[in-house]
Design an enzyme around this catalytic site. Structure first.
Site, PDB file in Angstrom:
ATOM      1  N   SER A 188       0.817  -1.198   0.000  1.00 36.79           N
ATOM      2  CA  SER A 188       0.000   0.000   0.000  1.00 36.79           C
ATOM      3  C   SER A 188       0.859   1.259   0.000  1.00 36.79           C
ATOM      4  O   SER A 188       2.053   1.214  -0.242  1.00 36.79           O
ATOM      5  CB  SER A 188      -0.907  -0.018   1.223  1.00 36.79           C
ATOM      6  N   ARG A 189       0.203   2.372   0.332  1.00 34.67           N
ATOM      7  CA  ARG A 189       0.878   3.669   0.294  1.00 34.67           C
ATOM      8  C   ARG A 189       0.143   4.635   1.211  1.00 34.67           C
ATOM      9  O   ARG A 189      -1.059   4.511   1.438  1.00 34.67           O
ATOM     10  CB  ARG A 189       0.867   4.152  -1.152  1.00 34.67           C
TER      11      ARG A 189
END
Length: 227
Positions: A188-189
């Site tokens: 993810s981020r």
């Protein structure tokens, strides 16, 4: 090191499933001992990978009202001035941290303050480093009025592998710097949007640790002024 609560159920049922499959193989497939041993080895590796993904290591949390602390482990992949259209509708400085599957995936409050805005957005699952993932992917948006004065926006963004975002904050909550505000499962981020005059303390490609690495210093707002 502890196992995060978000992983305990997954780990328990994964362990049961792997044990059941391996016991069944050794019972009904006795003539293919080598295959059974290889499968058992792969099972151990899979479980250990899951175990390290859901780890929750001890962190010496850094707290200071005008310092912005990394909300997650990972690598800084974006630093640029952009138009933020969901809440501010003006130009902001964006810092993005990419979390690979081997990073700790706990997300932490980068500052202390009051949650003034929260939204969950269903969406796509583009790779986390894609430029449009910030606005097209499944994500949450949190805006905190910091104790230092400026408003800071941060987003959990799902990636190509991430299929579930978990959050622990709501509008009106008081949050403390370094404490967990959520978890993103499997790659993810996190994006952070700060005022343009914010002094950055990290560069592109730099690796950061959630709750420990200082990524910026906020300009303290004067009484009666808002960023």
């Amino acid at each position: 090191m502890k196992i995060h609560k978000e992983g305990r159920r997954i780990l328990f049922f994964t362990l049961l499933a792997l044990l059941a499959i391996n016991l069944l193989l050794f019972r009904v497939n006795e003539r293919h001992l080598l295959f059974n041993q290889i499968f058992a080895g792969i099972s151990v590796i899979v479980f250990l990978l899951l175990l390290q993904f859901f780890r929750s290591p001890y962190r010496n949390l850094l707290t200071h009202e005008d310092l912005l602390i990394a909300p997650a482990d990972g690598k800084v992949v974006v630093i640029e001035d952009v138009h933020e259209g969901e809440y501010f509708d003006d130009m902001r400085k964006q810092i993005s941290i990419f979390m690979s599957p081997i990073n700790v995936h706990i997300t932490r409050n980068p500052i202390s303050g009051i949650v003034r805005y929260f939204r969950y957005h269903p969406g796509n699952y583009l790779v986390a480093w894609h430029p449009k993932s910030s606005t097209k992917n499944e994500r949450t948006t949190v805006v905190v009025e910091s104790d230092a004065g400026p408003f800071v926006l941060f987003r959990q963004i799902a990636g190509a592998m991430a299929r579930r975002i978990v959050w622990y904050v709501n509008e009106g909550d008081e949050v403390n710097q370094g404490e967990e505000f959520g978890f993103i499962k499997f790659g993810s981020r996190v994006d952070i949007f700060v005022p343009l005059d914010t002094e950055l303390k990290v560069g592109l490609g730099e690796k950061v640790k959630g709750g420990e690495t200082v990524i910026a210093q906020l300009k303290v707002a004067q009484p009666g002024l808002f960023s």
